[in-house]
Design a protein around this motif. Sequence first.
Motif, PDB file in Angstrom:
ATOM      1  N   ILE A 160      50.171  50.349 -24.969  1.00 53.49           N
ATOM      2  CA  ILE A 160      49.777  50.388 -23.386  1.00 53.49           C
ATOM      3  C   ILE A 160      48.416  49.526 -23.096  1.00 53.49           C
ATOM      4  O   ILE A 160      47.848  48.894 -21.791  1.00 53.49           O
ATOM      5  CB  ILE A 160      49.925  51.167 -22.894  1.00 53.49           C
ATOM      6  CG1 ILE A 160      51.335  51.884 -22.222  1.00 53.49           C
ATOM      7  CG2 ILE A 160      48.996  51.856 -21.372  1.00 53.49           C
ATOM      8  CD1 ILE A 160      51.678  53.693 -22.056  1.00 53.49           C
ATOM      9  N   SER A 161      47.840  49.849 -24.677  1.00 51.17           N
ATOM     10  CA  SER A 161      46.356  49.465 -23.925  1.00 51.17           C
ATOM     11  C   SER A 161      45.818  48.182 -23.628  1.00 51.17           C
ATOM     12  O   SER A 161      44.770  47.867 -22.460  1.00 51.17           O
ATOM     13  CB  SER A 161      45.583  49.028 -25.701  1.00 51.17           C
ATOM     14  OG  SER A 161      45.591  50.976 -25.876  1.00 51.17           O
ATOM     15  N   PRO A 162      46.796  46.552 -23.995  1.00 45.37           N
ATOM     16  CA  PRO A 162      46.243  45.529 -23.494  1.00 45.37           C
ATOM     17  C   PRO A 162      46.489  45.126 -22.008  1.00 45.37           C
ATOM     18  O   PRO A 162      46.162  44.060 -21.135  1.00 45.37           O
ATOM     19  CB  PRO A 162      47.446  44.788 -24.139  1.00 45.37           C
ATOM     20  CG  PRO A 162      47.849  45.434 -25.361  1.00 45.37           C
ATOM     21  CD  PRO A 162      48.031  46.863 -25.141  1.00 45.37           C
ATOM     22  N   LEU A 163      47.390  46.609 -21.217  1.00 45.20           N
ATOM     23  CA  LEU A 163      47.687  46.031 -19.677  1.00 45.20           C
ATOM     24  C   LEU A 163      45.953  46.973 -18.903  1.00 45.20           C
ATOM     25  O   LEU A 163      45.947  47.241 -17.976  1.00 45.20           O
ATOM     26  CB  LEU A 163      48.425  47.168 -19.110  1.00 45.20           C
ATOM     27  CG  LEU A 163      49.953  46.200 -19.913  1.00 45.20           C
ATOM     28  CD1 LEU A 163      51.227  46.973 -19.515  1.00 45.20           C
ATOM     29  CD2 LEU A 163      50.035  45.333 -19.150  1.00 45.20           C
ATOM     30  N   ILE A 164      44.685  47.358 -20.032  1.00 48.17           N
ATOM     31  CA  ILE A 164      43.899  48.189 -19.083  1.00 48.17           C
ATOM     32  C   ILE A 164      42.798  47.156 -19.632  1.00 48.17           C
ATOM     33  O   ILE A 164      42.284  47.060 -20.802  1.00 48.17           O
ATOM     34  CB  ILE A 164      43.623  50.484 -19.794  1.00 48.17           C
ATOM     35  CG1 ILE A 164      44.931  50.792 -19.783  1.00 48.17           C
ATOM     36  CG2 ILE A 164      42.878  49.859 -19.245  1.00 48.17           C
ATOM     37  CD1 ILE A 164      44.952  51.731 -20.176  1.00 48.17           C
TER      38      ILE A 164
END
Length: 273
Positions: A160-164
């Motif tokens: 998920i981190s790359p989407l934040i």
Amino acid sequence: MTSALFGMLAETAVHPGTDSSTGLIDLPVAREAATGYPLLPSSSLKGALKNKAEKHLPKDEVEHLFGEPDNAGSIAVTDARLLLLPVRSLTTHYVWVTCPYILNRLCRDLMLVGKTVSLSVEMPPENKVFAHQAGKLFLEELTFQAEARPDLIAGIAEIISPLIFHESVRNSLINQLVIVSDDRMNYFATYCLSVRARNKLDPIKKTSASLWYEETLPPDTVMYFATLQLPNSQEGVAKLESLFATDPYLQAGGNETMGQGWFVISKFEGGKQ
């Protein structure tokens, strides 16, 4: 580049409106018909992207990207789907809740844009959640027993981190991420959004002329959308991505003059081709 997935972190409250009213809420958020999850419809999102493009690109390039009345554009934009919903807690700072269905759907949407991630999430029992640490957890008025799954939570956070966009938010993801059952997620997404009372005053009598209630998504909600390359262009998605290179913010949804609807955008760079 043919397709891409973009994350949307809400910096303010968001009102992705709908024309229909349900119950006491005069202006509910738009929702998926089958799941009831909030969404930002693709028509509204595409309009917001077009408004941003008009500030950065020549008119002919905007028309090529988003089309004209008699000609289709060169990219397709999907609905923005819910990924993480902030929920208040009596035992800790707010947490982000998600569920196996939403995570599975994220994996399928990544495949749609040519990315592959490895993720398998079992369904938590109704009275339990999966979290980084074990303990009792109060979410809204419900009580859960948190089962420690540090490896699972770390793996999901990595996906998920790359989407934040913000590093500080990414760093807090592991400790605030909670996996609930699909049914519990439906409950939080249906009944635990913010409802605001709005009022219009009579200019002469200085009394209430109209009172209404409006539903909003809270700040720090995480959503995502896909952009798909259509056959009549090979550069559309790359050009859309360039809009956020120096200005990563996007306003979408209603109440722009009240400061609502602001997202910070981040392109997904993980997974395997």
